[in-house]
Write an enzyme that holds these catalytic residues in place. Structure first.
Site, mmCIF file in Angstrom:
data_model
loop_
_atom_site.group_PDB
_atom_site.id
_atom_site.type_symbol
_atom_site.label_atom_id
_atom_site.label_comp_id
_atom_site.label_asym_id
_atom_site.label_seq_id
_atom_site.Cartn_x
_atom_site.Cartn_y
_atom_site.Cartn_z
ATOM 1 C CB CYS A 54 -0.918 -0.015 1.229
ATOM 2 S SG CYS A 54 -2.020 1.417 1.286
ATOM 3 C CB CYS A 58 -1.619 3.777 8.181
ATOM 4 S SG CYS A 58 -2.739 4.402 6.916
ATOM 5 C CB CYS A 61 -0.831 -0.174 8.363
ATOM 6 S SG CYS A 61 -1.453 -1.397 7.198
ATOM 7 C CB CYS A 98 -15.185 -7.111 6.724
ATOM 8 S SG CYS A 98 -14.510 -5.493 6.374
ATOM 9 C CB CYS A 130 -18.396 -5.111 5.450
ATOM 10 S SG CYS A 130 -17.464 -3.662 5.973
ATOM 11 C CB CYS A 190 -18.233 -0.179 9.419
ATOM 12 S SG CYS A 190 -17.073 -0.955 10.553
ATOM 13 N NE ARG A 262 -17.852 -5.430 13.959
ATOM 14 C CZ ARG A 262 -18.297 -4.648 12.988
ATOM 15 N NH1 ARG A 262 -17.490 -3.832 12.386
ATOM 16 N NH2 ARG A 262 -19.559 -4.687 12.627
HETATM 17 S S1 SF4 Z 1 -4.188 1.018 6.965
HETATM 18 FE FE1 SF4 Z 1 -2.547 -0.025 5.783
HETATM 19 S S2 SF4 Z 1 -3.609 -0.807 3.966
HETATM 20 FE FE2 SF4 Z 1 -4.963 0.735 4.878
HETATM 21 S S3 SF4 Z 1 -4.440 2.678 3.852
HETATM 22 FE FE3 SF4 Z 1 -3.145 2.576 5.703
HETATM 23 S S4 SF4 Z 1 -1.230 1.615 4.996
HETATM 24 FE FE4 SF4 Z 1 -2.773 1.203 3.417
#
Ligand code: SF4
Length: 335
Positions: A54, A58, A61, A98, A130, A190, A262
């Site tokens: 990705c 984040c 993540c 999901c 979802c 959600c 949740r």
């Molecule tokens: S949480 Fe992870 S998968 Fe989702 S947008 Fe952020 S970096 Fe990308």
């Protein structure tokens, strides 16, 4: 039924959050019983239909391409594999599947066409579907709705004030815009957050204020405890205490009385006793299945044993009707 309010102030939410713990749990449990069948717990299962790589940053993540986390990157899964996972989840008691894709945003390409086909196929299994696919525009939300999508997950993660510390590649307003696009397509929303990111208590309260002051409360609010993953900037974060989870769940239950709150990531580290406290404090939904995208989660069997012990029952799919088809869900969304 408790009045559903959209004018919560930070001061009022803070007052609730800081109530002596047993009083807080009692109040949340009372509101839970006034608004819902407290013994009915909705079970969602999560499958990663496209993992890793990705472009976003984040900080929590493992799927962000820029962090070395050893995540098993894979392109979009074949529909058959997703349908098989959905059948397994349904047999394990899940009413909702999901599907997550590690995308910054939805693009109008063949991968999105494939997701649309997956949504249709899982919908035919009589499961609520979802998706969590990143940002999406109104037309894309409508396409998902037309395919039978029940809910769209798009978490706020933390407060607006704290957001830049956790994510720099998009803004809080981008997030809220996607939620609005989802609403317009009459898909159920959600949206929740993660605690344990190094945020302050004020940040938690601010996030709850944003969620509870949306024109309509999200139908689901996941409360996640950070599962720190090696290689991410938050790898060294200490685990949050279960008391923080309980306070967060109870406060969410009080300010959003009809929402499914949740109990999400972080359950593996919780004992049955701790999870029971979370249900007492107003949690009405869990994620089940061995994995939550890329992190471990209790198995269906363990969860069923816990349900039996605590006298809980899994909620059936489509109790509020199907989106775009049943009057009940329209009324619910408009309540
Ligand atoms: S949480 Fe992870 S998968 Fe989702 S947008 Fe952020 S970096 Fe990308």
């Amino acid at each position: 039924m408790t009045e559903v309010r959209h004018d919560w102030t930070k001061e009022k939410i803070s007052e609730i959050y800081h109530t002596p713990l047993l009083d807080l749990i009692y109040r949340a449990a009372t509101i839970h019983r006034e608004n819902k069948d407290y013994a009915e717990v909705q079970i969602s299962s999560l499958i990663s239909v496209k993992t890793g790589g990705c472009p976003e940053d984040c900080a929590y993540c493992p799927q962000a391409a820029r962090y070395q986390t050893g995540v098993n990157v894979h392109a979009i899964l074949p529909k058959e594999e997703v349908v098989a996972a959905a059948q397994k989840a349904k047999a394990g008691g899940a009413s909702r599947l999901c599907m997550g894709a590690a995308w910054r945003e939805v693009r109008d390409n063949r991968d999105f066409d494939k997701v649309i086909e997956m949504v249709k196929a899982v919908n035919e299994l009589d499961m609520e579907v979802c998706c969590t696919l990143g940002m999406l525009n109104e037309a894309q939300a409508q396409r998902l709705a037309d395919a039978g999508l029940y809910a769209y997950n798009h978490n706020l993660d933390t407060s607006e004030e704290d957001y830049k510390r956790i994510i720099t590649t998009r803004t809080y307003d981008d997030r809220l815009q996607t939620l609005e696009n989802v609403r317009k397509a009459k898909i159920s929303v959600c949206s929740g957050g993660i605690i344990g990111l190094g945020e302050t208590v004020e940040d938690r309260i601010s996030m709850l204020r944003t969620l509870s002051n949306l024109p309509k409360h999200p139908e689901s609010v996941p409360v996640n405890a950070l599962v720190p993953v090696a290689g991410t900037p938050l790898a060294e974060q200490p685990r949050v205490s279960v008391w923080d989870m309980v306070r967060m769940i109870a406060t969410a239950r009080i300010v959003m009385p009809r929402t499914q709150v949740r109990l999400s990531a972080g359950r593996t580290e919780m004992s049955t006793v701790e999870q029971a406290l979370c249900f007492m404090a107003g949690a009405s939904s869990i994620f089940a299945g061995e994995k939550l995208l890329t992190t471990p989660n209790p198995s269906f069997d363990e969860d069923m044993a816990m349900f039996e012990l605590l006298g809980l029952t899994p909620r059936k799919a489509f109790k509020n009707g199907r989106p775009n088809q049943a009057e009940e869900i329209k009324e619910y969304l408009e309540a």
